[in-house]
Design a protein around this motif. Sequence first.
Motif, PDB file in Angstrom:
ATOM      1  N   UNK A 161      23.922 -17.461 -24.534  1.00  0.00           N
ATOM      2  CA  UNK A 161      24.128 -18.784 -23.471  1.00  0.00           C
ATOM      3  C   UNK A 161      23.454 -18.405 -22.178  1.00  0.00           C
ATOM      4  N   UNK A 162      23.206 -19.490 -21.369  1.00  0.00           N
ATOM      5  CA  UNK A 162      22.556 -19.318 -20.068  1.00  0.00           C
ATOM      6  C   UNK A 162      23.151 -20.643 -19.459  1.00  0.00           C
ATOM      7  N   UNK A 163      22.793 -20.695 -18.174  1.00  0.00           N
ATOM      8  CA  UNK A 163      22.789 -21.723 -17.235  1.00  0.00           C
ATOM      9  C   UNK A 163      21.385 -22.691 -17.236  1.00  0.00           C
ATOM     10  N   UNK A 164      21.670 -23.672 -17.233  1.00  0.00           N
ATOM     11  CA  UNK A 164      20.446 -24.478 -16.869  1.00  0.00           C
ATOM     12  C   UNK A 164      19.899 -24.668 -15.478  1.00  0.00           C
ATOM     13  N   UNK A 165      18.943 -25.388 -15.280  1.00  0.00           N
ATOM     14  CA  UNK A 165      18.367 -25.433 -13.764  1.00  0.00           C
ATOM     15  C   UNK A 165      19.286 -25.957 -12.907  1.00  0.00           C
ATOM     16  N   UNK A 166      19.916 -27.000 -13.200  1.00  0.00           N
ATOM     17  CA  UNK A 166      20.709 -27.732 -11.979  1.00  0.00           C
ATOM     18  C   UNK A 166      22.294 -26.725 -12.043  1.00  0.00           C
ATOM     19  N   UNK A 167      22.771 -26.484 -13.138  1.00  0.00           N
ATOM     20  CA  UNK A 167      23.735 -25.646 -13.181  1.00  0.00           C
ATOM     21  C   UNK A 167      23.420 -24.090 -12.280  1.00  0.00           C
ATOM     22  N   UNK A 168      22.273 -23.487 -12.573  1.00  0.00           N
ATOM     23  CA  UNK A 168      22.125 -22.575 -11.739  1.00  0.00           C
ATOM     24  C   UNK A 168      21.837 -22.533 -10.184  1.00  0.00           C
ATOM     25  N   UNK A 169      21.228 -24.015  -9.882  1.00  0.00           N
ATOM     26  CA  UNK A 169      21.028 -24.299  -8.464  1.00  0.00           C
ATOM     27  C   UNK A 169      22.324 -24.566  -7.991  1.00  0.00           C
ATOM     28  N   UNK A 170      23.342 -25.347  -8.514  1.00  0.00           N
ATOM     29  CA  UNK A 170      24.598 -25.428  -7.890  1.00  0.00           C
ATOM     30  C   UNK A 170      25.518 -24.247  -7.690  1.00  0.00           C
ATOM     31  N   UNK A 171      25.683 -23.109  -8.862  1.00  0.00           N
ATOM     32  CA  UNK A 171      26.280 -22.045  -8.852  1.00  0.00           C
ATOM     33  C   UNK A 171      25.651 -21.073  -7.539  1.00  0.00           C
ATOM     34  N   UNK A 172      24.424 -21.350  -7.366  1.00  0.00           N
ATOM     35  CA  UNK A 172      23.718 -20.295  -6.175  1.00  0.00           C
ATOM     36  C   UNK A 172      24.037 -20.990  -4.757  1.00  0.00           C
ATOM     37  N   UNK A 173      24.072 -22.246  -4.821  1.00  0.00           N
ATOM     38  CA  UNK A 173      24.471 -22.997  -3.385  1.00  0.00           C
ATOM     39  C   UNK A 173      25.999 -22.610  -3.248  1.00  0.00           C
ATOM     40  N   UNK A 174      26.886 -22.710  -4.178  1.00  0.00           N
ATOM     41  CA  UNK A 174      28.088 -22.387  -3.957  1.00  0.00           C
ATOM     42  C   UNK A 174      28.572 -20.903  -3.372  1.00  0.00           C
ATOM     43  N   UNK A 175      27.712 -19.959  -4.228  1.00  0.00           N
ATOM     44  CA  UNK A 175      27.890 -18.778  -3.882  1.00  0.00           C
ATOM     45  C   UNK A 175      27.663 -18.437  -2.486  1.00  0.00           C
ATOM     46  N   UNK A 176      26.247 -19.292  -2.143  1.00  0.00           N
ATOM     47  CA  UNK A 176      26.127 -18.950  -0.652  1.00  0.00           C
ATOM     48  C   UNK A 176      27.116 -19.543   0.215  1.00  0.00           C
ATOM     49  N   UNK A 177      27.700 -20.682  -0.091  1.00  0.00           N
ATOM     50  CA  UNK A 177      28.578 -21.363   0.802  1.00  0.00           C
ATOM     51  C   UNK A 177      29.839 -20.901   0.877  1.00  0.00           C
ATOM     52  N   UNK A 178      30.558 -20.002  -0.208  1.00  0.00           N
ATOM     53  CA  UNK A 178      32.074 -19.695  -0.206  1.00  0.00           C
ATOM     54  C   UNK A 178      31.894 -18.306  -0.628  1.00  0.00           C
ATOM     55  N   UNK A 179      31.134 -17.620  -1.604  1.00  0.00           N
ATOM     56  CA  UNK A 179      31.255 -16.538  -2.445  1.00  0.00           C
ATOM     57  C   UNK A 179      30.875 -15.324  -1.177  1.00  0.00           C
ATOM     58  N   UNK A 180      29.709 -15.521  -0.642  1.00  0.00           N
ATOM     59  CA  UNK A 180      29.208 -14.599   0.189  1.00  0.00           C
ATOM     60  C   UNK A 180      28.522 -15.224   1.644  1.00  0.00           C
ATOM     61  N   UNK A 181      29.062 -16.062   2.221  1.00  0.00           N
ATOM     62  CA  UNK A 181      28.441 -16.892   3.343  1.00  0.00           C
ATOM     63  C   UNK A 181      28.189 -15.947   4.494  1.00  0.00           C
ATOM     64  N   UNK A 182      26.977 -16.743   5.264  1.00  0.00           N
ATOM     65  CA  UNK A 182      26.867 -16.259   6.614  1.00  0.00           C
ATOM     66  C   UNK A 182      28.119 -16.977   7.238  1.00  0.00           C
ATOM     67  N   UNK A 183      28.224 -15.952   8.294  1.00  0.00           N
ATOM     68  CA  UNK A 183      29.512 -16.651   9.276  1.00  0.00           C
ATOM     69  C   UNK A 183      29.034 -16.944  10.715  1.00  0.00           C
ATOM     70  N   UNK A 184      29.861 -17.488  11.501  1.00  0.00           N
ATOM     71  CA  UNK A 184      31.187 -18.247  10.994  1.00  0.00           C
ATOM     72  C   UNK A 184      30.904 -19.576   9.994  1.00  0.00           C
ATOM     73  N   UNK A 185      31.941 -19.370   9.279  1.00  0.00           N
ATOM     74  CA  UNK A 185      31.937 -20.466   8.167  1.00  0.00           C
ATOM     75  C   UNK A 185      32.944 -21.486   8.364  1.00  0.00           C
TER      76      UNK A 185
END
Length: 391
Positions: A161-185
């Motif tokens: 199994x793998x993530x498609x392009x849209x799923x990968x893009x979404x997960x990457x964006x979400x990781x940047x926003x809440x998983x490991x964000x630049x601060x202040x957030x």
Amino acid sequence: MGWKSLDDMDLAGKRVLVRVDINVPLKDGKVTDASRIERTTPTIRDIRAKGGSPILLAHFGRPKGKPVPEMSLSQLVPALEDAFGTEVIFVERPSREFIDAQAPDAVILVENTRFSPMEEANDPQMAQFLASLGDVYCNDAFSAAHRAHASTEGVAHLLPSCAGRLMAEELGALEKALGNPERPLTAVVGGAKVSTKLDLLSNLLDKTDYLVIGGGMANTFLAAQGVNVGTSLAEHDMADTARQILADADRKGCEIILPVDIAISPAFEAAESATYVDVSDCPDDQMILDAGPRTVEKIAEVITASKTLIMNGPLGVFELPPYHMATSAMLDCIAEQTGAGDLISVAGGGDTVAAINKAGHADDFSYISTAGGAFLEWMEGKTLPGVAALG
């Protein structure tokens, strides 16, 4: 990142089951907005370029486990063919024999997965059947990733199994926003009720530096602090909870931003112009419909000082002019900071996307999620079954 992308998979000569979100609006059997279909195009194109044949799995509407002709995916074939630039073969009752008889790069669309009650029950039998149709599973439907269904979670355990392009893009964006964000957030949370967003607020207190609260939710917090909110929408029975959230935020070093001035009206209706008063001056017979200019100024200061922002909900009743003012002004500021390269901005949720589109800023955010429930559950810090199954 515990999941694989299309780049990690050998797809040559493989039949690739692709879970997509093509829940598009229809009028008289014609697609009126194909943007969800268009967002799946990179995944379909790349699977074919790597020598694979995409077999599309999707739901459409809520047929409740029975075939409903008006919810047949056959209606989407012309829009899919336009988007993909190739023939799409629709099949009501697929078999491996039928699939193997098609061309090596054929695009095949399987009928609405929710026509079977086994889909939403995540029945192992249905998962096994779906797995028998393909060699590889690719999930490109983040919007359905919060559902543990046969086509989103069950089948992922049975095939590479793998993530498609849209799923990968979404997960990457979400990781940047809440998983490991630049601060202040900063997080902006609006909406009618505190009670529906308790998990969200609790999770954000632990992760954000600033939490902007708007909409009916803000009225509940103001009322809990002894502010008269007149006839405004507010959950007065949530006062203790609101005060606890404010105390927790203080303890955790998260600054909560609430309105300091407000737009008031005697009725829930559009008006020629807005009447603004200090937050402590709402008359008994008036309701709060938006935040005021001094609040917007404070929010703009916070946004300008921030490096990352996530938004889920508008600040006021943006559908009724002139009570879109605060939301529009905030969106202008987010767009400006993002455009200057000073802010990573991620937004999601139905009302949020509608407000962004209305303000003309659809292209001005770093990422806009079309996933409603999945985006909210991710913001709440919950594990999404459709994502976890790819790990």
